[in-house]
Write an enzyme that holds these catalytic residues in place. Structure first.
Site, PDB file in Angstrom:
ATOM      1  N   LYS A  45     -13.698  -8.911   1.593  1.00  0.00           N
ATOM      2  CA  LYS A  45     -13.440  -7.567   2.144  1.00  0.00           C
ATOM      3  C   LYS A  45     -11.982  -7.177   1.915  1.00  0.00           C
ATOM      4  O   LYS A  45     -11.131  -8.038   1.658  1.00  0.00           O
ATOM      5  CB  LYS A  45     -13.766  -7.556   3.640  1.00  0.00           C
ATOM      6  N   TYR A 270      20.028   3.163   4.321  1.00  0.00           N
ATOM      7  CA  TYR A 270      19.767   4.159   5.376  1.00  0.00           C
ATOM      8  C   TYR A 270      20.213   3.636   6.736  1.00  0.00           C
ATOM      9  O   TYR A 270      20.006   2.461   7.056  1.00  0.00           O
ATOM     10  CB  TYR A 270      18.268   4.442   5.472  1.00  0.00           C
TER      11      TYR A 270
END
Ligand SMILES: *Cc1c(COP(=O)(O)O)cnc(C)c1O
Length: 396
Positions: A45, A270
């Protein structure tokens, strides 16, 4: 064993390399953990936890794998449409439209509750189409599966509906990763009690399965039962104690894009969250949180360059990170960078990153985004898959 990445001309040099031979060896190692009469269901999955479901499914075809399992119909379709012929169990839950599609595609359906079973009953009677199911029992996780009080209804449906074939009964463990946790034994007992109850009501299945990777590694698979294994096949850690890894099969790589000297008082990235207190050398790497390199690794993560650990400094941005290479005797633009995996004698494991993030390796793998091309390597081939153009130029 230099796996210095080949250049994929069109792409940024950041990609996940998946070792298909190591995956094959892991399948063999798991097979060796099983009782003789047991086989495994390879759980692929979420694109095989980010590793690439189709490529790994193809390897499973040649091994002691009885079935594949996925969560969604679309995941099952992707594998089937790639030409893989192993039966596929869909763990669900599925709604009406998905059930109809799954029946038409001859997928095996994991039935997770009485509502879903009644829906399947109505659909199969209406269409006159057969379906194979694995019936999930809730042995204590309280997430999916039939409870004790749902069993009478299930029996009634299974007795009257000749289109529904009960291939297996299964359950799922909540705490198998901790051998000291008594809840697994509680669940084993509950599962046994419920399957016995079903038997007294006249319902039996040829097959049962309960074990996930952790339970399989702990040798809790009963003879004849299947094991549903995911993380262990990808070389991830299945036990909390952290001592059961097989071979990691994924390496997340990039290359140094820029190197610069900074002076005391200079900040990086940042938010100016890192400020140099002495002269430093900073390398910029083209990978960021859009690729699945979690922003919470800002000022915390580590990458490997030339076999040495280089700490992430400053914020992880969308496409870039910055690392401290001040102590490196040599570092050059273009140097290979390992974000997950081994480099020389050092390793940054998915588990190490998971620990920094307060999560599990499963999520670290699943987070590697579709922007990252996957490069599949085995002894006799090298193949790239990417969401971008197939035309990736020549492999150098
Ligand atoms: C994901 C999943 C597994 C595989 O779990 P691992 O810990 O990766 O082995 C097994 N069974 C079910 C029902 C699952 O959802």
């Amino acid at each position: 064993m230099s796996s210095a990445p080949k250049t994929i001309n069109l792409y940024r040099p950041t990609f996940a390399e998946v070792d298909l031979d190591a995956f094959r060896r892991n399948v063999g190692s798991v097979a060796a953990m099983l009782p003789e009469s047991s086989r495994m269901i390879a759980v692929l999955k979420a694109d095989a936890y980010g590793h690439g479901a189709v490529e790994l499914a193809r390897v499973c075809e040649s091994e002691k794998v009885g079935m594949l399992a996925v969560a969604l119909v679309e995941e099952a379709l992707e594998i089937k449409n790639a030409g893989v012929s192993l039966p596929i169990l869909i763990l669900g839950p599925l709604d009406k439209a998905q059930l109809i599609r799954a029946i038409h595609e001859r997928f095996v359906i994991g039935i997770i509750g009485p509502e879903e079973l009644m829906l399947l009953d109505a659909i199969t009677m209406d269409k006159g189409l057969p379906v194979r199911i694995h019936l999930k029992l809730d042995s204590g996780m309280n997430r999916m599966g039939l409870k004790e009080e749902d069993l009478d209804l299930a029996v009634a449906v299974l007795e009257r509906n000749r289109f529904i074939h009960l291939d297996a009964i299964y359950t799922h463990f909540a705490n198998a990763s901790d051998p000291d946790d008594p809840f697994t034994a509680v669940q084993v007992d509950a599962f046994h009690r419920m399957t016995e109850h079903l038997r007294t009501l006249g319902i039996e299945a040829p097959l049962q399965h309960a074990a996930n990777s952790a339970a399989t590694v702990r040798r809790l698979v009963k003879p004849g039962d299947y094991a549903r294994v995911g993380i262990v096949l990808f070389g991830g850690e299945s036990l909390d104690s952290g001592e059961s890894r097989l071979e990691p099969i994924l390496t997340l790589r990039s290359r140094v894009a820029r190197i610069k000297r900074i002076e005391p008082g200079d900040s990086v990235g940042y938010g100016t969250t890192f400020t140099a207190s002495e002269p430093m050398t900073v390398a910029t790497i083209p990978v960021g949180y859009a690729d699945g390199y979690n922003r919470a690794l800002s000022n915390r993560g580590t990458v490997l360059i030339r076999g040495m650990r280089a700490p992430v400094i400053g914020r992880v941005s969308m496409d870039l990170i910055t690392v401290d290479v001040t102590e490196f005797p040599v570092v050059e633009v273009g140097d290979p960078v390992t974000l997950i995996g081994r480099n020389g004698n050092e390793e940054v494991s998915a588990e190490e990153i998971a620990q920094l993030l307060g999560t599990i390796s499963y999520e670290v793998f699943c987070a590697i985004s579709s922007r990252i091309p996957r490069l599949y390597r085995s002894a006799d081939e090298l193949r790239v898959t990417s969401k971008f153009a197939d035309d990736v130029g020549e492999l150098e």
